[in-house]
Scaffold this motif. Structure first.
Motif, PDB file in Angstrom:
ATOM      1  N   ALA A   1      -0.668  -4.551  -7.781  1.00  0.00           N
ATOM      2  CA  ALA A   1      -1.094  -3.196  -7.425  1.00  0.00           C
ATOM      3  C   ALA A   1      -0.525  -2.160  -8.387  1.00  0.00           C
ATOM      4  O   ALA A   1      -1.232  -1.213  -8.793  1.00  0.00           O
ATOM      5  N   LEU A   2       0.720  -2.315  -8.789  1.00  0.00           N
ATOM      6  CA  LEU A   2       1.342  -1.352  -9.699  1.00  0.00           C
ATOM      7  C   LEU A   2       0.766  -1.461 -11.107  1.00  0.00           C
ATOM      8  O   LEU A   2       0.495  -0.446 -11.761  1.00  0.00           O
ATOM      9  N   GLU A   3       0.598  -2.680 -11.578  1.00  0.00           N
ATOM     10  CA  GLU A   3       0.069  -2.866 -12.931  1.00  0.00           C
ATOM     11  C   GLU A   3      -1.344  -2.316 -13.051  1.00  0.00           C
ATOM     12  O   GLU A   3      -1.738  -1.835 -14.119  1.00  0.00           O
ATOM     13  N   GLN A   4      -2.089  -2.372 -11.957  1.00  0.00           N
ATOM     14  CA  GLN A   4      -3.446  -1.821 -11.971  1.00  0.00           C
ATOM     15  C   GLN A   4      -3.433  -0.321 -12.261  1.00  0.00           C
ATOM     16  O   GLN A   4      -4.371   0.221 -12.852  1.00  0.00           O
ATOM     17  N   ASP A   5      -2.342   0.355 -11.874  1.00  0.00           N
ATOM     18  CA  ASP A   5      -2.194   1.794 -12.116  1.00  0.00           C
ATOM     19  C   ASP A   5      -1.317   2.089 -13.327  1.00  0.00           C
ATOM     20  O   ASP A   5      -0.892   3.240 -13.528  1.00  0.00           O
ATOM     21  N   GLY A   6      -0.994   1.062 -14.103  1.00  0.00           N
ATOM     22  CA  GLY A   6      -0.172   1.266 -15.289  1.00  0.00           C
ATOM     23  C   GLY A   6       1.305   1.459 -14.999  1.00  0.00           C
ATOM     24  O   GLY A   6       2.035   2.056 -15.802  1.00  0.00           O
ATOM     25  N   ARG A   7       1.759   0.954 -13.868  1.00  0.00           N
ATOM     26  CA  ARG A   7       3.168   1.071 -13.509  1.00  0.00           C
ATOM     27  C   ARG A   7       3.827  -0.306 -13.550  1.00  0.00           C
ATOM     28  O   ARG A   7       3.151  -1.341 -13.562  1.00  0.00           O
TER      29      ARG A   7
ATOM     30  N   ALA B   1       2.081   6.772  -6.758  1.00  0.00           N
ATOM     31  CA  ALA B   1       1.018   7.654  -7.224  1.00  0.00           C
ATOM     32  C   ALA B   1       1.333   9.119  -6.926  1.00  0.00           C
ATOM     33  O   ALA B   1       1.094  10.006  -7.754  1.00  0.00           O
ATOM     34  N   GLU B   2       1.872   9.392  -5.745  1.00  0.00           N
ATOM     35  CA  GLU B   2       2.178  10.767  -5.347  1.00  0.00           C
ATOM     36  C   GLU B   2       3.262  11.394  -6.225  1.00  0.00           C
ATOM     37  O   GLU B   2       3.226  12.599  -6.510  1.00  0.00           O
TER      38      GLU B   2
ATOM     39  N   ASP C   1       0.829  -1.210   0.000  1.00  0.00           N
ATOM     40  CA  ASP C   1       0.000   0.000   0.000  1.00  0.00           C
ATOM     41  C   ASP C   1       0.862   1.259   0.000  1.00  0.00           C
ATOM     42  O   ASP C   1       0.589   2.215  -0.744  1.00  0.00           O
TER      43      ASP C   1
ATOM     44  N   ALA D   1       2.751   1.728  -3.404  1.00  0.00           N
ATOM     45  CA  ALA D   1       1.824   2.183  -4.437  1.00  0.00           C
ATOM     46  C   ALA D   1       1.432   3.645  -4.219  1.00  0.00           C
ATOM     47  O   ALA D   1       1.288   4.410  -5.182  1.00  0.00           O
TER      48      ALA D   1
ATOM     49  N   GLY E   1       4.281  10.138  -9.310  1.00  0.00           N
ATOM     50  CA  GLY E   1       4.165   9.804 -10.721  1.00  0.00           C
ATOM     51  C   GLY E   1       5.222   8.817 -11.192  1.00  0.00           C
ATOM     52  O   GLY E   1       5.527   8.747 -12.397  1.00  0.00           O
TER      53      GLY E   1
END
Length: 453
Positions: A115-121, A88-89, A81, A84, A91
């Motif tokens: 978790a990262l792939e869900q945000d495109g990372r 996000a903070e 958590d 991730a 970029g």
């Protein structure tokens, strides 16, 4: 890429760190991140000795980063958590992480990737950060790991590990990323650490390594089993926390050369061996690797006597008291006390392994659990029913009794080898405050062999 994250776990160093190097190559700026992971605390790994060493290591890591224009970013909570959230903070497009070998490390990696792939990372996992040879890189035909050390070592010796890399000159960190201060030991675990605990950290580890190579390596093959001589490197805590790179240690030992080099490097191979076993068989951290249908005895009083160093066998008691005072124990002594608990007292190896993990500053799942299984005859030992006799071990590895007198003050005035059998002294010379032997060695060995028959 503008920002990437180097997620530090058991690689708390700047020198020869592929995680940090990979993050720096992939982006203009890097977040050097350490998460005080509540999952580690929940599993009982947050104990005073390792907490104190970790606090030192994080403080040194932060100081080294600040000298390079950066800083260590510290968060508290669930490692997935928090990582991730930092991504996000800031970029960040990519997180770099060292490959682990435990079941927990595997779950952490899978959760983090998802978790990262869900945000495109992306998550990039680096091998050969915590070991010299990556677990799984060497396998026998038709199998996923080596179960015997000697053939593994033959293959391991033929490998050419990468050349260690230097620490980066600069680590540019985004200015606005939020961080908490590096934690104090008391915030990581309750309780007082052992009074003789070493200081943690990369700079401290580098100084210890340099001194060891200069003064200790040459005589290692001859002196390493001498309990009183204390001639081992004591680098294991720095390797466990990744303050030192095992690849760099092997490279510098070979570069230094000398009579003790091969024997010392062999110990690094044993460390890799245990990591590749655990990576292939994660359950070996708590289950028998090779079961013998043992029906371990339950005897709390006997376990407590062993744990507190009052078995009546001086070399066993000396080793257990060294562990209490230093959070460390000589490798020969570890084998001796583990054999005594499992084969002379016939108590479950898991109880001993838990006690070691509660105190050892270098305690980890691979080396601690699999060494315990080796001693108990449930692991990779090719002679699983061998029993180490503490009296013969004492005569061989503490021939003058100096190790015992150092750690068992009740026996400090007993001269020579008599210190190993104080109960045989004339009645007026026996120490009144030291217990008699808690078990007959022959009877204990026979009980063990009958149980294994």
């Amino acid at each position: 890429m503008d920002v990437s994250i180097a997620l530090f776990t058991a690689d708390l160093r700047l020198r020869d760190n592929p995680v940090l190097r990979g993050a720096l190559r992939s982006a203009r700026r890097v977040v050097p991140l350490f998460v005080v992971d509540r999952g580690i605390a929940a599993r009982g790994f947050a104990v005073p000795n390792r907490a104190a060493f970790l606090a030192d290591a994080l403080a040194e890591l932060d100081e080294a980063l600040r000298k390079r224009g950066g800083r260590l970013v510290v968060r508290h909570g669930d490692v997935v958590d928090e990582t991730a959230a930092v991504a996000a903070e800031t970029g960040a497009g990519e997180v770099h992480l060292a490959a682990g070998v435990s079941a927990y490390a595997d779950r952490r990696e899978r959760r983090l990737r998802a978790a990262l792939e869900q945000d495109g990372r992306a998550l990039t996992v680096h091998d050969a950060v915590l070991t010299v040879v990556p677990p799984g890189a060497l396998t026998p035909a038709g199998k996923d790991h080596f179960a015997v050390f000697t053939p593994y070592f033959r293959r391991w010796e033929g490998e050419s590990p990468r050349r260690p890399g230097p620490a980066p000159r600069e680590v540019p960190v985004p200015e606005d990323v939020r961080s908490e201060p590096p934690p104090e030991a008391a915030a990581l675990a309750s309780g007082e650490p052992s009074p003789g605990l070493p200081r943690g950290g990369e700079a401290t580890g580098q100084r210890r390594l340099a001194a060891w190579l200069r003064t200790g390596l040459e005589g290692y093959a001859r002196d390493s089993d001498d309990l009183a001589g204390d001639s081992t490197s004591r680098l294991s805590p720095y390797l466990h926390f990744g303050c030192l790179s095992p690849t760099e240690v092997v490279h510098r030992a070979r570069e230094r050369g000398g009579a003790g080099t091969d024997a010392f490097v062999r110990q690094l191979a044993w460390r890799d061996f245990h990591h590749q076993v655990l990576a292939a068989r994660p359950a070996a951290g708590h289950r028998d690797y090779r079961g013998h249908d043992d029906r371990w005895r339950k005897d709390r009083a006997a376990f407590d006597a062993w744990r507190e160093g009052r078995t009546g066998y001086p070399v066993v008691d000396a080793a257990m008291r060294q562990l209490l005072h230093e959070g460390w124990m000589h490798n020969r002594a570890r084998l001796l006390v583990a054999s005594f608990l499992t084969k002379t007292l016939y108590l479950d190896w898991r109880a001993g392994a838990r006690h070691f993990l509660a105190l050892l500053v270098d305690g980890d799942m691979a080396n601690n659990q699999l060494n315990w299984q080796w001693a108990a005859g449930t692991g990779t030992d090719t002679r699983p029913n061998r029993v180490l006799n503490p009296l013969s071990q004492a005569r061989r590895f503490d021939p003058r009794g100096d190790y015992v007198r150092r750690w068992v003050p009740e026996l400090a005035d007993i001269p020579g080898r008599a210190v190993h059998r104080p109960w045989r002294l004339p009645e007026g010379q026996r120490p009144a405050d030291y217990p008699p032997p808690m078990v007959d060695l022959t009877a204990g060995a026979e009980r063990f062999r009958d149980a294994r028959a």
